[in-house]
Enzyme design. Structure first.
Site, PDB file in Angstrom:
ATOM      1  N   HIS A  54       5.825 -59.276  -2.031  1.00  0.00           N
ATOM      2  CA  HIS A  54       6.093 -57.943  -2.214  1.00  0.00           C
ATOM      3  C   HIS A  54       6.385 -58.230  -4.070  1.00  0.00           C
ATOM      4  O   HIS A  54       7.141 -58.587  -4.316  1.00  0.00           O
ATOM      5  CB  HIS A  54       6.283 -56.409  -2.012  1.00  0.00           C
ATOM      6  CG  HIS A  54       6.068 -55.904  -0.474  1.00  0.00           C
ATOM      7  ND1 HIS A  54       5.870 -55.264   0.165  1.00  0.00           N
ATOM      8  CD2 HIS A  54       5.184 -56.985   0.422  1.00  0.00           C
ATOM      9  CE1 HIS A  54       5.475 -55.075   1.410  1.00  0.00           C
ATOM     10  NE2 HIS A  54       4.670 -56.530   1.816  1.00  0.00           N
ATOM     11  N   GLU A  56       8.510 -55.885  -5.967  1.00  0.00           N
ATOM     12  CA  GLU A  56       9.974 -55.307  -5.434  1.00  0.00           C
ATOM     13  C   GLU A  56      10.823 -56.814  -5.453  1.00  0.00           C
ATOM     14  O   GLU A  56      11.876 -57.274  -5.906  1.00  0.00           O
ATOM     15  CB  GLU A  56      10.061 -54.267  -5.038  1.00  0.00           C
ATOM     16  CG  GLU A  56       9.880 -53.021  -5.233  1.00  0.00           C
ATOM     17  CD  GLU A  56       8.719 -52.608  -4.565  1.00  0.00           C
ATOM     18  OE1 GLU A  56       8.361 -51.727  -4.315  1.00  0.00           O
ATOM     19  OE2 GLU A  56       7.864 -53.977  -3.721  1.00  0.00           O
ATOM     20  N   CYS A  84       8.512 -49.847   0.225  1.00  0.00           N
ATOM     21  CA  CYS A  84       8.902 -49.828   1.851  1.00  0.00           C
ATOM     22  C   CYS A  84       9.663 -50.082   2.812  1.00  0.00           C
ATOM     23  O   CYS A  84      10.639 -50.721   1.687  1.00  0.00           O
ATOM     24  CB  CYS A  84       7.577 -51.009   2.114  1.00  0.00           C
ATOM     25  SG  CYS A  84       7.796 -52.531   1.632  1.00  0.00           S
ATOM     26  N   CYS A  87      11.574 -53.571   1.524  1.00  0.00           N
ATOM     27  CA  CYS A  87      11.697 -53.610  -0.614  1.00  0.00           C
ATOM     28  C   CYS A  87      12.664 -53.141  -0.108  1.00  0.00           C
ATOM     29  O   CYS A  87      13.380 -53.288  -1.100  1.00  0.00           O
ATOM     30  CB  CYS A  87      10.887 -53.275  -0.804  1.00  0.00           C
ATOM     31  SG  CYS A  87       9.290 -54.554  -0.910  1.00  0.00           S
TER      32      CYS A  87
END
Length: 150
Positions: A54, A56, A84, A87
């Site tokens: 992801h 992040e 999410c 993260c």
């Protein structure tokens, strides 16, 4: 630079991800004292072969490598979509100071939506949070991407 200008850089990165058929989410890590963008990344989980790629997570890894530290105490993160749970936890563990969010994610978000990770008594570090920076643009980018997929 303003918060909106930093978020616009993230939006541009997210657009680049969409052009590669990745979910258009991007993150920046900024040193607010100098204005330097320490790290920037867009999602790579669709084609990178790793579910944890992801934006992040990639930006945190990049910043930690660049700064030679496991903690990013004085850094700010700008992300185009509410993080999410995975993260949000990584942001907490990295000790990010401020978290600036573009669009809220009512289905998968874990900061102001869903599990509200930073409200958990087991969360040891809570960044300051500001939502809604360039929200319409961030949201439209995601909606357009998924509309094309259907």
């Amino acid at each position: 630079m303003t918060k909106e200008e930093y978020m616009q850089i993230a939006v541009d990165l997210a657009k680049q991800a969409a052009a590669k058929d990745e979910v258009p989410i991007a993150a920046l890590i900024v040193n607010p004292q100098t204005g330097e963008i320490v790290a920037q990344a867009a999602n790579q989980s669709a084609h990178g072969g790793n579910a944890t790629d992801h934006a992040e997570m990639l930006a945190i890894r990049q910043a930690c490598d660049k700064l030679g530290s496991t903690r990013l105490w004085d850094m700010d993160m700008y992300v185009t979509l509410e993080p999410c749970t995975m993260c949000a936890a990584a942001i907490s563990f990295a000790r990010i100071r401020n978290l600036y969010i573009g669009a809220v994610d009512e289905k998968g978000g874990a900061v102001v939506s869903g599990v509200k990770f930073y409200e958990s008594p087991t969360c040891h570090h809570r960044p300051q949070i500001e939502c809604g920076i360039c929200a319409e643009q961030c949201s439209a980018l995601l909606k357009d991407f998924f509309k094309q997929k259907r």
